[in-house]
Scaffold this motif. Sequence first.
Motif, PDB file in Angstrom:
ATOM      1  N   TRP A  51     -29.474  54.544 -26.486  1.00  0.00           N
ATOM      2  CA  TRP A  51     -30.766  53.909 -26.220  1.00  0.00           C
ATOM      3  C   TRP A  51     -30.633  52.391 -26.152  1.00  0.00           C
ATOM      4  O   TRP A  51     -31.133  51.751 -25.226  1.00  0.00           O
ATOM      5  CB  TRP A  51     -31.763  54.311 -27.299  1.00  0.00           C
ATOM      6  CG  TRP A  51     -33.063  53.571 -27.262  1.00  0.00           C
ATOM      7  CD1 TRP A  51     -33.546  52.685 -28.196  1.00  0.00           C
ATOM      8  CD2 TRP A  51     -34.073  53.641 -26.236  1.00  0.00           C
ATOM      9  NE1 TRP A  51     -34.771  52.202 -27.825  1.00  0.00           N
ATOM     10  CE2 TRP A  51     -35.117  52.772 -26.618  1.00  0.00           C
ATOM     11  CE3 TRP A  51     -34.185  54.344 -25.044  1.00  0.00           C
ATOM     12  CZ2 TRP A  51     -36.264  52.581 -25.855  1.00  0.00           C
ATOM     13  CZ3 TRP A  51     -35.331  54.158 -24.273  1.00  0.00           C
ATOM     14  CH2 TRP A  51     -36.357  53.294 -24.682  1.00  0.00           C
ATOM     15  N   LEU A  94     -29.837  52.355 -22.216  1.00  0.00           N
ATOM     16  CA  LEU A  94     -31.179  52.743 -21.775  1.00  0.00           C
ATOM     17  C   LEU A  94     -32.159  51.586 -22.007  1.00  0.00           C
ATOM     18  O   LEU A  94     -31.808  50.436 -21.802  1.00  0.00           O
ATOM     19  CB  LEU A  94     -31.603  54.024 -22.483  1.00  0.00           C
ATOM     20  CG  LEU A  94     -30.803  55.277 -22.086  1.00  0.00           C
ATOM     21  CD1 LEU A  94     -30.950  56.387 -23.119  1.00  0.00           C
ATOM     22  CD2 LEU A  94     -31.218  55.777 -20.704  1.00  0.00           C
ATOM     23  N   GLY A  95     -33.363  51.877 -22.415  1.00  0.00           N
ATOM     24  CA  GLY A  95     -34.399  50.856 -22.467  1.00  0.00           C
ATOM     25  C   GLY A  95     -34.490  50.043 -23.733  1.00  0.00           C
ATOM     26  O   GLY A  95     -35.307  49.126 -23.818  1.00  0.00           O
ATOM     27  N   HIS A 121     -33.210  47.547 -26.976  1.00  0.00           N
ATOM     28  CA  HIS A 121     -32.414  46.352 -27.253  1.00  0.00           C
ATOM     29  C   HIS A 121     -32.458  46.128 -28.758  1.00  0.00           C
ATOM     30  O   HIS A 121     -33.538  46.085 -29.346  1.00  0.00           O
ATOM     31  CB  HIS A 121     -32.964  45.107 -26.543  1.00  0.00           C
ATOM     32  CG  HIS A 121     -32.794  45.139 -25.065  1.00  0.00           C
ATOM     33  ND1 HIS A 121     -33.613  45.878 -24.227  1.00  0.00           N
ATOM     34  CD2 HIS A 121     -31.877  44.519 -24.274  1.00  0.00           C
ATOM     35  CE1 HIS A 121     -33.211  45.706 -22.977  1.00  0.00           C
ATOM     36  NE2 HIS A 121     -32.177  44.894 -22.967  1.00  0.00           N
ATOM     37  N   ASP A 181     -30.209  43.252 -18.742  1.00  0.00           N
ATOM     38  CA  ASP A 181     -31.347  43.664 -17.924  1.00  0.00           C
ATOM     39  C   ASP A 181     -31.045  44.851 -17.008  1.00  0.00           C
ATOM     40  O   ASP A 181     -31.818  45.152 -16.103  1.00  0.00           O
ATOM     41  CB  ASP A 181     -31.865  42.496 -17.095  1.00  0.00           C
ATOM     42  CG  ASP A 181     -30.803  41.916 -16.168  1.00  0.00           C
ATOM     43  OD1 ASP A 181     -29.615  42.254 -16.337  1.00  0.00           O
ATOM     44  OD2 ASP A 181     -31.179  41.136 -15.271  1.00  0.00           O
ATOM     45  N   ALA A 197     -30.416  48.946 -16.952  1.00  0.00           N
ATOM     46  CA  ALA A 197     -30.562  50.164 -17.746  1.00  0.00           C
ATOM     47  C   ALA A 197     -30.450  51.376 -16.831  1.00  0.00           C
ATOM     48  O   ALA A 197     -31.053  51.408 -15.752  1.00  0.00           O
ATOM     49  CB  ALA A 197     -31.907  50.187 -18.469  1.00  0.00           C
ATOM     50  N   ASP A 249     -31.122  55.353 -15.760  1.00  0.00           N
ATOM     51  CA  ASP A 249     -32.357  56.130 -15.764  1.00  0.00           C
ATOM     52  C   ASP A 249     -32.321  57.335 -16.692  1.00  0.00           C
ATOM     53  O   ASP A 249     -33.370  57.940 -16.949  1.00  0.00           O
ATOM     54  CB  ASP A 249     -32.667  56.618 -14.344  1.00  0.00           C
ATOM     55  CG  ASP A 249     -32.902  55.465 -13.383  1.00  0.00           C
ATOM     56  OD1 ASP A 249     -33.828  54.669 -13.637  1.00  0.00           O
ATOM     57  OD2 ASP A 249     -32.162  55.355 -12.393  1.00  0.00           O
ATOM     58  N   TYR A 301     -41.829  55.530 -25.585  1.00  0.00           N
ATOM     59  CA  TYR A 301     -41.891  54.093 -25.336  1.00  0.00           C
ATOM     60  C   TYR A 301     -42.189  53.765 -23.876  1.00  0.00           C
ATOM     61  O   TYR A 301     -42.244  52.592 -23.507  1.00  0.00           O
ATOM     62  CB  TYR A 301     -40.575  53.424 -25.740  1.00  0.00           C
ATOM     63  CG  TYR A 301     -40.275  53.563 -27.216  1.00  0.00           C
ATOM     64  CD1 TYR A 301     -41.130  53.018 -28.178  1.00  0.00           C
ATOM     65  CD2 TYR A 301     -39.145  54.254 -27.650  1.00  0.00           C
ATOM     66  CE1 TYR A 301     -40.855  53.155 -29.529  1.00  0.00           C
ATOM     67  CE2 TYR A 301     -38.868  54.397 -29.002  1.00  0.00           C
ATOM     68  CZ  TYR A 301     -39.728  53.851 -29.935  1.00  0.00           C
ATOM     69  OH  TYR A 301     -39.461  53.995 -31.269  1.00  0.00           O
ATOM     70  N   TYR A 302     -42.388  54.777 -23.047  1.00  0.00           N
ATOM     71  CA  TYR A 302     -42.613  54.549 -21.619  1.00  0.00           C
ATOM     72  C   TYR A 302     -44.059  54.783 -21.216  1.00  0.00           C
ATOM     73  O   TYR A 302     -44.352  55.047 -20.077  1.00  0.00           O
ATOM     74  CB  TYR A 302     -41.676  55.442 -20.796  1.00  0.00           C
ATOM     75  CG  TYR A 302     -40.244  54.955 -20.813  1.00  0.00           C
ATOM     76  CD1 TYR A 302     -39.763  54.111 -19.818  1.00  0.00           C
ATOM     77  CD2 TYR A 302     -39.377  55.345 -21.828  1.00  0.00           C
ATOM     78  CE1 TYR A 302     -38.454  53.666 -19.830  1.00  0.00           C
ATOM     79  CE2 TYR A 302     -38.069  54.907 -21.851  1.00  0.00           C
ATOM     80  CZ  TYR A 302     -37.603  54.070 -20.851  1.00  0.00           C
ATOM     81  OH  TYR A 302     -36.311  53.629 -20.877  1.00  0.00           O
ATOM     82  N   GLY A 345     -39.210  58.340 -18.964  1.00  0.00           N
ATOM     83  CA  GLY A 345     -38.323  57.229 -18.660  1.00  0.00           C
ATOM     84  C   GLY A 345     -36.872  57.532 -18.922  1.00  0.00           C
ATOM     85  O   GLY A 345     -35.999  56.849 -18.405  1.00  0.00           O
TER      86      GLY A 345
END
Length: 289
Positions: free
Chosen positions: A122, A126-127, A129, A140, A142, A144, A171-172, A177
């Motif tokens: 993650w 992925l999305g 940080h 920047d 990520a 899919d 979180y999407y 996501g």
Amino acid sequence: MGIVHALLPFAAAALLLLAAPPPATADDPGLAVYWGRHKEEGSLREACDTGRYTTVIITFYDVFGHGRYSLDISGHPLAAVGADIKHCQSRGITVLLSIGGQGGGYSLPTNASAADVADNLWNAYLGGHRAGVARPFGDDAAVDGIDFFIDQGGADHYDDLARRLNGYNKYYRGRVGVVLTATTRCSYPDHRLEKALATGVFARIHVRMFGDAQCTMSPRYSWEKWAAAFPGSKVYIGLVASPEQDSAWMFQKDLYYEMLQFVRSLPNYGGLAIYDRYFDKKANYTGQG
């Protein structure tokens, strides 16, 4: 001769099934390719710019489960991959990261190890940080989603990993996501992924019609068992691109007459998954010219 031209004499409809250019719509079949096994295959951007593929699967995140996490993409420069991921996505092409592979550097011995791997995927790819977690493709970029290509070790805790990765979709803001896919063996069931697939969170299953002597004589029967078992997932036909790779390689006309003319009308037929970009480029298996 490419796969499209080879099939033209046999069925005009097959042209649409095999050569649908990205971006795909919900009703289009997909054409996925595995990228990252050979430096000579060219860049990820080049693969996407062919216009052939609707999905590119980066291979492999192949060390995990014991507090160590690493990626092997055969010497491709990581910094360039990040920019290429964004370029591919701008063209409507889905980019996945495949975990596992043929190496033996991974396993999930405990539920805690599954949680650690999910956290690393993650925050690194992925999305997410988090301070202290490096992002190999850049801050920047990520992917899919995650493809489960579990070819070694036991089956324990991949179901835990799948649930945790799917849980990040909260979180999407209501949309999916983190796309989860699985690359399975041809023979049904694949015991390493059986519990993970039973979670029901996998959008796609790529069934490898190669490397499995048990289903060589009846590949369509084996594939149809997968399609029947997972009606809620899109099921792809996994193929090698060259006879150099495996004796189960199919001539394009055999692919049509033995498989496609029977399965393409099934509601959860997803398309083709080609292993891999290097051999597809070399043999021009999915080429249009």
